[in-house]
Scaffold this motif. Structure first.
Motif, PDB file in Angstrom:
ATOM      1  N   SER A 163      71.034  42.333  40.031  1.00 51.77           N
ATOM      2  CA  SER A 163      70.647  42.528  38.633  1.00 51.77           C
ATOM      3  C   SER A 163      70.576  41.155  37.987  1.00 51.77           C
ATOM      4  N   LEU A 164      69.392  40.548  38.102  1.00 50.37           N
ATOM      5  CA  LEU A 164      69.162  39.211  37.569  1.00 50.37           C
ATOM      6  C   LEU A 164      68.034  39.264  36.553  1.00 50.37           C
ATOM      7  N   GLY A 165      68.231  38.639  35.409  1.00 51.55           N
ATOM      8  CA  GLY A 165      67.186  38.584  34.406  1.00 51.55           C
ATOM      9  C   GLY A 165      67.138  39.848  33.574  1.00 51.55           C
ATOM     10  N   GLN A 166      66.234  39.833  32.619  1.00 53.40           N
ATOM     11  CA  GLN A 166      66.092  40.934  31.675  1.00 53.40           C
ATOM     12  C   GLN A 166      64.650  41.439  31.708  1.00 53.40           C
ATOM     13  N   GLY A 167      64.414  42.538  31.016  1.00 50.99           N
ATOM     14  CA  GLY A 167      63.053  43.048  30.892  1.00 50.99           C
ATOM     15  C   GLY A 167      62.890  44.372  31.597  1.00 50.99           C
ATOM     16  N   PRO A 168      61.871  45.119  31.208  1.00 52.93           N
ATOM     17  CA  PRO A 168      61.664  46.457  31.773  1.00 52.93           C
ATOM     18  C   PRO A 168      61.054  46.458  33.168  1.00 52.93           C
ATOM     19  N   CYS A 169      60.366  45.368  33.533  1.00 57.33           N
ATOM     20  CA  CYS A 169      59.673  45.345  34.825  1.00 57.33           C
ATOM     21  C   CYS A 169      60.623  44.911  35.936  1.00 57.33           C
ATOM     22  N   LYS A 170      60.756  45.765  36.949  1.00 60.99           N
ATOM     23  CA  LYS A 170      61.683  45.520  38.047  1.00 60.99           C
ATOM     24  C   LYS A 170      60.959  44.857  39.218  1.00 60.99           C
ATOM     25  N   VAL A 171      61.650  43.896  39.835  1.00 57.66           N
ATOM     26  CA  VAL A 171      61.074  43.113  40.919  1.00 57.66           C
ATOM     27  C   VAL A 171      62.031  43.101  42.103  1.00 57.66           C
ATOM     28  N   VAL A 172      61.493  43.241  43.317  1.00 62.25           N
ATOM     29  CA  VAL A 172      62.269  42.989  44.527  1.00 62.25           C
ATOM     30  C   VAL A 172      61.676  41.772  45.222  1.00 62.25           C
ATOM     31  N   VAL A 173      62.526  41.033  45.915  1.00 57.29           N
ATOM     32  CA  VAL A 173      62.157  39.752  46.508  1.00 57.29           C
ATOM     33  C   VAL A 173      62.417  39.788  48.008  1.00 57.29           C
TER      34      VAL A 173
ATOM     35  N   GLY B 136      58.704  53.465  44.177  1.00 57.04           N
ATOM     36  CA  GLY B 136      59.070  53.423  42.769  1.00 57.04           C
ATOM     37  C   GLY B 136      60.376  52.706  42.498  1.00 57.04           C
ATOM     38  N   LEU B 137      60.897  51.975  43.483  1.00 59.47           N
ATOM     39  CA  LEU B 137      62.133  51.217  43.294  1.00 59.47           C
ATOM     40  C   LEU B 137      61.887  49.943  42.496  1.00 59.47           C
ATOM     41  N   ALA B 138      60.643  49.497  42.439  1.00 60.80           N
ATOM     42  CA  ALA B 138      60.296  48.277  41.721  1.00 60.80           C
ATOM     43  C   ALA B 138      58.848  48.357  41.259  1.00 60.80           C
ATOM     44  N   ASP B 139      58.554  47.622  40.197  1.00 59.15           N
ATOM     45  CA  ASP B 139      57.173  47.515  39.718  1.00 59.15           C
ATOM     46  C   ASP B 139      56.401  46.461  40.501  1.00 59.15           C
ATOM     47  N   ILE B 140      57.110  45.401  40.908  1.00 59.14           N
ATOM     48  CA  ILE B 140      56.531  44.295  41.662  1.00 59.14           C
ATOM     49  C   ILE B 140      57.391  44.038  42.887  1.00 59.14           C
ATOM     50  N   GLY B 141      56.748  43.859  44.023  1.00 61.24           N
ATOM     51  CA  GLY B 141      57.417  43.356  45.210  1.00 61.24           C
ATOM     52  C   GLY B 141      56.867  41.975  45.497  1.00 61.24           C
ATOM     53  N   ILE B 142      57.742  41.006  45.680  1.00 61.42           N
ATOM     54  CA  ILE B 142      57.294  39.661  46.053  1.00 61.42           C
ATOM     55  C   ILE B 142      57.422  39.534  47.563  1.00 61.42           C
ATOM     56  N   GLY B 143      56.312  39.181  48.201  1.00 55.41           N
ATOM     57  CA  GLY B 143      56.292  39.017  49.645  1.00 55.41           C
ATOM     58  C   GLY B 143      55.734  37.669  50.034  1.00 55.41           C
TER      59      GLY B 143
ATOM     60  N   GLY C  11      53.193  35.926  47.288  1.00 53.98           N
ATOM     61  CA  GLY C  11      52.330  36.733  46.433  1.00 53.98           C
ATOM     62  C   GLY C  11      52.951  38.074  46.095  1.00 53.98           C
ATOM     63  N   PRO C  12      52.331  38.807  45.147  1.00 57.02           N
ATOM     64  CA  PRO C  12      52.881  40.076  44.676  1.00 57.02           C
ATOM     65  C   PRO C  12      52.239  41.317  45.298  1.00 57.02           C
ATOM     66  N   LEU C  13      53.012  42.405  45.277  1.00 55.37           N
ATOM     67  CA  LEU C  13      52.527  43.747  45.601  1.00 55.37           C
ATOM     68  C   LEU C  13      52.874  44.653  44.434  1.00 55.37           C
ATOM     69  N   ALA C  14      52.035  45.650  44.171  1.00 57.14           N
ATOM     70  CA  ALA C  14      52.278  46.573  43.063  1.00 57.14           C
ATOM     71  C   ALA C  14      51.498  47.857  43.281  1.00 57.14           C
ATOM     72  N   CYS C  15      51.978  48.945  42.662  1.00 55.44           N
ATOM     73  CA  CYS C  15      51.237  50.210  42.695  1.00 55.44           C
ATOM     74  C   CYS C  15      50.082  50.196  41.713  1.00 55.44           C
ATOM     75  N   ASP C  16      50.175  49.371  40.679  1.00 58.14           N
ATOM     76  CA  ASP C  16      49.202  49.347  39.596  1.00 58.14           C
ATOM     77  C   ASP C  16      48.577  47.961  39.526  1.00 58.14           C
ATOM     78  N   LEU C  17      47.258  47.898  39.551  1.00 58.80           N
ATOM     79  CA  LEU C  17      46.565  46.611  39.536  1.00 58.80           C
ATOM     80  C   LEU C  17      46.795  45.857  38.234  1.00 58.80           C
ATOM     81  N   HIS C  18      46.876  46.567  37.117  1.00 63.96           N
ATOM     82  CA  HIS C  18      47.142  45.906  35.842  1.00 63.96           C
ATOM     83  C   HIS C  18      48.507  45.224  35.861  1.00 63.96           C
ATOM     84  N   VAL C  19      49.489  45.876  36.476  1.00 67.35           N
ATOM     85  CA  VAL C  19      50.837  45.311  36.565  1.00 67.35           C
ATOM     86  C   VAL C  19      50.820  44.042  37.419  1.00 67.35           C
ATOM     87  N   LEU C  20      50.088  44.091  38.512  1.00 63.29           N
ATOM     88  CA  LEU C  20      49.976  42.916  39.385  1.00 63.29           C
ATOM     89  C   LEU C  20      49.323  41.758  38.635  1.00 63.29           C
TER      90      LEU C  20
END
Length: 386
Positions: free
Chosen positions: A9-19, A107-114, A156-165
């Motif tokens: 749990s690092l940082g703030q904000g509604p958008c969740k990221v996994v690394v 749905g565990l994250a909005d963005i996955g960094i790979g 780079g990023p991965l996302a379910c939604d192109l707008h989010v990416l």
């Protein structure tokens, strides 16, 4: 089945990221899914991409599992666990950024960094039915990323939604142009061999878009794939050679590393010649077309059953890996499927025009930004710049 190696749990904000766990997060070890690194000390500093993500106001919720040492395409990991494929549970999640793709699909994250050295963002994105962007080589800093040196690898990023990416790229990259305004792109369809159902889905999407298109050829595609294999073998062996002495590297990766040790200087020299020629070939085609279109995968992913039985499938990256060699931005786009198999297409853009690739994708799949969404993306971009 393990998607995350640790929850944070690092940082703030509604958008969740996994690394992906080849990327340093201060206070946590970077194990790269390998027992050989199980006793690695905690990282003393964040990788550059982690710093940028936190600065932009995103919330990092975990480190994602992967194919061991990021050196495989199935995502199978006997030591750390294999991430399940949430949308296609009988199929492999793809590698090497398997956990990053599975986390956003679940749905565990909005963005996955790979990371993507030979399709390692785009292949799992295609296997799991999500978007995955390999940026232009060098666009996003690899400081704090394993391996320390690479002439192919991109964060780079991965996302379910192109707008989010797109919003994520605009927030972390001061040079990414967030405006989605622009004329209709001219598409160049690359003639490559792929399963008929994959091409039929792509043709249907192209037809529905109504965008201008032409057919193009890249005669050096096959040579570029082989050249990229030579380079990744040499560079990964040099980065991971010392780990073989531990006797703790998984059997599949150990076998690949030992084979990679036989890469010769002559093979590397020829691979670099192909790199120059193929890059020029792609650049020339992109002078006449805004983006190039082709499948992400040449065939459907194998089943878990086959993968656990020891089958390998490096050829699944045959349409993705050449663009690691050339360094062009590449985006994998999931397509609607009427069957229980994932379908996807890939867009290739001019080097440095990552935003143009994303803009073309929005137009191709009929998801243009509304005025409000464009304003929001611009605000995220402005926030990232302070």
């Amino acid at each position: 089945m393990t998607i995350l190696t640790s929850r944070l749990s690092l940082g703030q904000g509604p958008c969740k990221v996994v690394v992906k766990d080849t990327i340093d997060i201060a206070g946590f070890p970077t194990c790269a899914g390998s027992a050989a690194l199980a006793d690695a000390p905690p990282a003393v500093a964040h990788a550059a991409i982690v710093e940028q993500t936190l600065k932009a106001g995103y919330h990092i919720v975990g480190k994602a599992n992967l194919h061991e040492l990021a050196f495989g395409m199935t995502g199978i990991n006997a030591w750390a666990g294999t991430p399940e494929n949430p949308r296609y549970p009988t199929l492999i999640p793809g590698g090497s950024s398997s956990g990053s793709a599975a986390a956003v699909a679940a749905g565990l994250a909005d963005i996955g960094i790979g990371t993507d050295t030979g399709g390692s963002i785009r292949v799992p994105a295609a296997c799991c039915g999500v978007y995955g962007l390999k940026p232009t080589f060098g666009r996003l800093s690899r400081h704090g990323v394993m391996p320390a040196a690479s002439s192919l690898d991109c964060v780079g990023p991965l996302a379910c939604d192109l707008h989010v990416l797109i919003a994520f790229m605009a927030a972390i990259d001061p040079h990414f142009q967030s405006s989605m305004e622009g004329g209709a792109p001219v598409l160049g369809c690359i003639g490559v061999s792929a399963e008929s159902a994959i091409w039929a889905s792509i043709e249907g999407q192209l037809s529905r878009s109504g965008l201008a298109r032409g057919d193009v050829t890249l005669p050096l595609m096959a040579e570029a794939f082989e050249a990229a294999m030579v380079i990744i073998n040499r560079e990964t062996f040099r980065a991971c050679e010392a780990l073989l002495a531990t006797g703790k590297v998984g059997a599949d990766v150990e076998q690949r590393l030992k084979a990679a040790a036989a890469t010769t200087d002559a093979e590397l020299k020829e691979a670099e010649r192909v790199r120059r020629a193929f890059t020029a070939e792609v650049d020339a085609v992109l002078e006449q077309h805004d983006v190039l279109v082709l499948p992400t995968l040449p065939h459907f992913p194998m089943t878990f059953q086959d993968a656990f039985a020891g089958h390998q499938d490096l050829k699944i990256s045959s349409l993705a890996r050449p663009f690691n060699l050339s360094g062009h931005p590449a985006l994998s786009i999931p397509l609607e499927s009427q069957q229980t198999l994932p379908l996807s297409m890939q867009l290739i853009g001019r080097r440095g025009d990552d935003a143009g690739v994303c803009r073309a994708a929005l137009q191709l799949v009929g998801q243009g930004l509304s005025a409000g969404e464009e304003k929001q993306t611009g605000e995220k971009h402005a926030t990232a710049h302070g």
